[in-house]
Scaffold this active site. Sequence first.
Site, PDB file in Angstrom:
ATOM      1  N   PRO A  33       0.830  -1.200   0.000  1.00 40.78           N
ATOM      2  CA  PRO A  33       0.000   0.000   0.000  1.00 40.78           C
ATOM      3  C   PRO A  33       0.871   1.258   0.000  1.00 40.78           C
ATOM      4  O   PRO A  33       1.909   1.291   0.654  1.00 40.78           O
ATOM      5  CB  PRO A  33      -0.813  -0.099   1.278  1.00 40.78           C
ATOM      6  CG  PRO A  33      -0.415  -1.333   1.964  1.00 40.78           C
ATOM      7  CD  PRO A  33       0.641  -2.001   1.174  1.00 40.78           C
ATOM      8  N   GLU A  34       0.441   2.228  -0.712  1.00 43.26           N
ATOM      9  CA  GLU A  34       1.146   3.509  -0.725  1.00 43.26           C
ATOM     10  C   GLU A  34       0.708   4.321   0.497  1.00 43.26           C
ATOM     11  O   GLU A  34      -0.299   4.027   1.125  1.00 43.26           O
ATOM     12  CB  GLU A  34       0.837   4.251  -2.019  1.00 43.26           C
ATOM     13  CG  GLU A  34       1.309   3.511  -3.260  1.00 43.26           C
ATOM     14  CD  GLU A  34       2.814   3.297  -3.294  1.00 43.26           C
ATOM     15  OE1 GLU A  34       3.563   4.181  -2.817  1.00 43.26           O
ATOM     16  OE2 GLU A  34       3.244   2.236  -3.789  1.00 43.26           O
TER      17      GLU A  34
END
Length: 123
Positions: free
Chosen positions: A2-3
């Site tokens: 996930p960013e």
Amino acid sequence: MPELPEVETTLRGIEPHIINKKIDNIIIRQPQLRWKVPVSQLKKNLPESKFLSINRRAKYLFLNLKKGSLLIHLGMSGSLRLVNKNTKLEKHDHIDILFKNNHILRYNDPRRFGSFLWAQDPE
């Protein structure tokens, strides 16, 4: 993985539903994620406690209690969802944090690259 915006969105999404809500129990169905989940520490420290605050450092979520902090990393494919007690389990639902109000914070991770860790002092 996930960013940062996804981790921040997760934090903002769960925060109003878990802060100052009494924890009833924790269920760990899969104790082997990226690192071994400290089952005994979580079962000892989470029930009957409340998350006082939640913050993010890089891609880690810090769910803070009086006794210490639960550190969560979502890994490559993990997610946290708020569900009620009647929600059906899915295949990769590994950890549930049950609250007294019948809500559940559920961790799902198909690849098991995420982590749940315990720290007395996360600094």
